[in-house]
Scaffold this motif. Structure first.
Motif, PDB file in Angstrom:
ATOM      1  N   TYR A 160       0.822  -1.207   0.000  1.00 50.05           N
ATOM      2  CA  TYR A 160       0.000   0.000   0.000  1.00 50.05           C
ATOM      3  C   TYR A 160       0.859   1.261   0.000  1.00 50.05           C
ATOM      4  O   TYR A 160       0.516   2.253  -0.645  1.00 50.05           O
ATOM      5  CB  TYR A 160      -0.943   0.000   1.207  1.00 50.05           C
ATOM      6  N   MET A 161       1.980   1.212   0.711  1.00 50.13           N
ATOM      7  CA  MET A 161       2.867   2.383   0.743  1.00 50.13           C
ATOM      8  C   MET A 161       3.458   2.658  -0.636  1.00 50.13           C
ATOM      9  O   MET A 161       3.600   3.820  -1.030  1.00 50.13           O
ATOM     10  CB  MET A 161       3.983   2.177   1.759  1.00 50.13           C
TER      11      MET A 161
ATOM     12  N   ILE B 294       0.899   4.512  -2.633  1.00 48.25           N
ATOM     13  CA  ILE B 294       0.801   5.901  -2.186  1.00 48.25           C
ATOM     14  C   ILE B 294       1.968   6.716  -2.737  1.00 48.25           C
ATOM     15  O   ILE B 294       1.789   7.847  -3.211  1.00 48.25           O
ATOM     16  CB  ILE B 294       0.724   5.965  -0.649  1.00 48.25           C
TER      17      ILE B 294
END
Length: 77
Positions: A57-58, A61
């Motif tokens: 997920y990072m 982002i």
């Protein structure tokens, strides 16, 4: 996925080495764009491994942020 990550990493490394050695930073929006695509591919690879980890997920982002920065670089130059 692995081949695309390797190709994108080579492109990012090549553009960054070119920018650092020639002190010509006009290629920076392209560098940020390819770095964004690299981070997207890395994030999707992490999420496909069924490891719903923080880093998948990072990476996505970071992809969104780098894409935003590269679009600003294209529009402001």
């Amino acid at each position: 996925m692995k081949k695309s990550r390797i190709i994108l990493a080579i492109i990012v490394f090549g553009l960054s080495c070119y920018s650092l050695t020639t002190k010509n930073f006009e290629m920076m929006p392209y560098l940020m764009f390819f770095l964004a695509i690299f981070m997207l591919v890395t994030g999707l690879a992490e999420l496909q491994k069924d490891r719903k980890s923080f880093w998948g997920y990072m990476s996505i982002i970071v992809f969104l942020f780098a894409l935003f920065v590269s679009i600003q670089g294209f529009l402001l130059n």
